[in-house]
Scaffold this active site. Structure first.
Site, PDB file in Angstrom:
ATOM      1  N   ALA A   1       0.872  -1.195   0.000  1.00  0.00           N
ATOM      2  CA  ALA A   1       0.000   0.000   0.000  1.00  0.00           C
ATOM      3  C   ALA A   1       0.903   1.237   0.000  1.00  0.00           C
ATOM      4  CB  ALA A   1      -0.967  -0.003   1.174  1.00  0.00           C
ATOM      5  N   LEU A   2       1.793   1.255  -0.964  1.00  0.00           N
ATOM      6  CA  LEU A   2       2.878   2.241  -0.961  1.00  0.00           C
ATOM      7  C   LEU A   2       2.389   3.655  -1.262  1.00  0.00           C
ATOM      8  CD1 LEU A   2       5.594   0.173  -2.866  1.00  0.00           C
ATOM      9  CD2 LEU A   2       5.173   0.307  -0.401  1.00  0.00           C
TER      10      LEU A   2
ATOM     11  N   HIS B   1       6.923   5.985   1.515  1.00  0.00           N
ATOM     12  CA  HIS B   1       7.770   4.828   1.185  1.00  0.00           C
ATOM     13  C   HIS B   1       8.754   5.193   0.075  1.00  0.00           C
ATOM     14  CE1 HIS B   1       4.057   2.602   2.606  1.00  0.00           C
ATOM     15  NE2 HIS B   1       4.990   2.069   3.363  1.00  0.00           N
TER      16      HIS B   1
ATOM     17  N   GLU C   1      10.556   7.796  10.275  1.00  0.00           N
ATOM     18  CA  GLU C   1      10.425   8.268  11.659  1.00  0.00           C
ATOM     19  C   GLU C   1       8.971   8.375  12.104  1.00  0.00           C
ATOM     20  OE1 GLU C   1      12.648  11.892  12.020  1.00  0.00           O
ATOM     21  OE2 GLU C   1      14.535  10.816  12.294  1.00  0.00           O
ATOM     22  N   LYS C   2       8.032   8.157  11.194  1.00  0.00           N
ATOM     23  CA  LYS C   2       6.628   8.191  11.643  1.00  0.00           C
ATOM     24  C   LYS C   2       6.424   7.118  12.714  1.00  0.00           C
ATOM     25  CE  LYS C   2       2.880   6.702   9.497  1.00  0.00           C
ATOM     26  NZ  LYS C   2       2.144   5.945  10.521  1.00  0.00           N
TER      27      LYS C   2
ATOM     28  N   MET D   1       2.000  10.828   6.059  1.00  0.00           N
ATOM     29  CA  MET D   1       1.562   9.804   5.105  1.00  0.00           C
ATOM     30  C   MET D   1       1.552   8.439   5.765  1.00  0.00           C
ATOM     31  SD  MET D   1       2.511  10.764   1.376  1.00  0.00           S
ATOM     32  CE  MET D   1       2.321  12.432   0.793  1.00  0.00           C
ATOM     33  N   SER D   2       0.520   7.682   5.463  1.00  0.00           N
ATOM     34  CA  SER D   2       0.373   6.347   6.043  1.00  0.00           C
ATOM     35  C   SER D   2      -0.511   5.537   5.121  1.00  0.00           C
ATOM     36  CB  SER D   2      -0.307   6.474   7.418  1.00  0.00           C
ATOM     37  OG  SER D   2      -0.836   5.228   7.805  1.00  0.00           O
TER      38      SER D   2
ATOM     39  N   ARG E   1      -2.673   3.607   6.019  1.00  0.00           N
ATOM     40  CA  ARG E   1      -4.025   3.604   6.596  1.00  0.00           C
ATOM     41  C   ARG E   1      -4.848   4.828   6.183  1.00  0.00           C
ATOM     42  NH1 ARG E   1      -0.920   1.140  10.596  1.00  0.00           N
ATOM     43  NH2 ARG E   1      -1.691  -0.922  11.182  1.00  0.00           N
TER      44      ARG E   1
END
Ligand code: PAF
Length: 279
Positions: A31-32, A36, A148-149, A184-185, A187
């Protein structure tokens, strides 16, 4: 880009290059997104061969619904990786990593695992440690890149690498954000339009925390953050803490020569979002 699904095929390829080339590795669960890809860009700059893995690791999910609903976008991921000049994609199935035994090993991360995420996600870091160690053994990279998230994950991977004397250098990379500040995630793709509008409030609050931290004690800031989130109808605060970056222990007073970070976890509906900022 070469795509390998088995350890044997991956190793046959990498073994031929290992002697004279630096190998960089970016482990992912797919789920890039741009976050990423920013890790991959850094990896490309510093290595001759970049390996990205896509593997949704079941042992790090404490919540079965979260695992089931974790976004899977393999075709789109491969296209993004091709465009971002990834050399090798490793996409093993569950048997390649766990054989018949889908369980996590238990690790001692010197207490880092009991703070923050560790209090809310039982067994999560044992799952992360298990899969990262296995992937390191398979890929045998010179350097590996983590965002670092997931700062606690980054520190835990550093600790594991040091304690187990794994021959890989761990590189932390800055959080990549949307223009509105939302970290950014993968999810984020599950958020509704209304939740997407509300979620940038998380980073906005962290930025205000950074300013307040110059003058105000952590406890006063914590009360303020709780109060701010009570006014939000679409966001529920799970935890907020200001902690020492090395020990991840929360603090009540500041010390000289110590680097601190504010950490937050918030629910938007059933989607859990985390973020942090150096203060
Ligand atoms: O950060 C992630 O995506 C995962 O925790 C990782 C490091 C790929 C391990 O499954």
């Amino acid at each position: 880009m070469k795509v390998f699904y088995t350890k044997t095929a991956l190793n046959a390829y990498l073994d031929a290059h290992k002697k004279d080339k630096q190998i960089g590795f970016v482990p992912t669960m797919g789920a890039l997104h741009e976050g990423h890809l920013s890790l991959l860009r850094k990896c490309n700059e510093e290595n001759e061969i970049s390996v990205v893995s896509i593997f949704v690791n079941p042992t790090q999910f404490d919540n079965p619904t979260d695992l089931m609903k974790y976004p899977k976008t393999f075709q789109q991921d491969t296209t993004l990786l091709e465009h971002a000049q990834c050399d090798v994609l490793f996409a093993p199935d569950i048997k390649e990593i766990y054989a018949e035994n889908i369980t996590a090993n238990s690790f001692d991360f010197d207490g880092l695992e009991h703070e923050m995420e560790g209090k809310f996600r039982t067994g999560h870091f044992d799952g992360v440690g298990t899969v990262v160690k296995r992937l390191f053994e398979i890929v045998a990279p010179n350097k590996a890149y983590f965002g670092e998230k997931d700062f606690q994950q980054l520190q835990i991977v550093r600790k594991m690498t040091e304690k187990e004397q794994l021959p890989v250098k761990i590189k932390g990379c800055e959080i990549y954000r949307e223009e509105n500040g939302l970290a950014m995630s993968s999810r984020n793709s599950r958020l509704t339009e209304a939740q997407l509008q509300a979620a940038p409030f998380i980073f906005k609050t962290l930025q205000e925390v950074k300013v307040k931290f110059r003058e105000e004690p952590p406890n006063t800031i914590l009360k303020w953050v709780k109060n701010e989130f009570e006014k939000q109808s679409l966001l529920t605060l799970e935890y907020f803490t200001i902690a020492d970056e090395k020990t991840l222990k929360n603090i009540s007073t500041k010390k000289e020569k110590t680097q601190y970070r504010a950490f937050i976890a918030v629910f938007a509906g059933e989607i859990r979002l985390i973020d942090n900022i150096q203060v």
